[in-house]
Design an enzyme around this catalytic site. Sequence first.
Site, PDB file in Angstrom:
ATOM      1  N   CYS A  92       0.739  -1.176   0.144  1.00  0.00           N
ATOM      2  CA  CYS A  92      -0.137  -0.013   0.019  1.00  0.00           C
ATOM      3  C   CYS A  92       0.846   1.135   0.076  1.00  0.00           C
ATOM      4  O   CYS A  92       0.249   2.454  -0.200  1.00  0.00           O
ATOM      5  CB  CYS A  92      -0.911  -0.002   1.102  1.00  0.00           C
TER       6      CYS A  92
ATOM      7  N   CYS B  35      -2.299  -1.763   8.405  1.00  0.00           N
ATOM      8  CA  CYS B  35      -1.742  -0.463   9.148  1.00  0.00           C
ATOM      9  C   CYS B  35      -1.197  -0.741  10.571  1.00  0.00           C
ATOM     10  O   CYS B  35      -0.435  -0.241  11.000  1.00  0.00           O
ATOM     11  CB  CYS B  35      -2.697   0.837   9.142  1.00  0.00           C
TER      12      CYS B  35
END
Length: 123
Positions: A34, A103
Site C-alpha cells: 500500500c 496498518c
Amino acid sequence: MEYTDKVMDHFSNPRNMGVIDNPDGYGKIGNASCGDIMEIFLKIENEIIVDVKFRTFGCASAIASSSVSTEMILGKTVEEALEVTNKKVVEALGGLPAVKMHCSVLAEEAIKAAIEDYLSKKK
C-alpha cells in the site's frame, strides 16, 4: 470505507508526531502493498520509554495506528512495549476497516524494530 471517531481523532490530531535526534531505538517499516512507511523513534531511560515520536507516510489508518501506538508505549517498560500487538492497536482505535488492518501490523512491527535496534546497541 468508514472510520471510527477515534481513528479520525488520531488522524486529525496525531499525538507524538516528529523525530527524536539521536534516538536510543529507531525502527522503520514499509509496506510495499500500500506504500505506507512508518518510523518510530524511542528515548529510553532505565528500560522505560520516556519519549516516543513517529513519522508516517501513509493513509489515515496508518497515521492513526502510529499515533495511538505511541500513546500505548509511552511510559512503559521495554518489555511492556513488546507486548503491543496489532490487535491491541485496533482495539485502541475502536476498530479499523478490514482492508486497513495491515496498518496496525505496521505499528506493531515498527515498535518491535525500534526496540530491537535499542537492544542491539546495548550489547
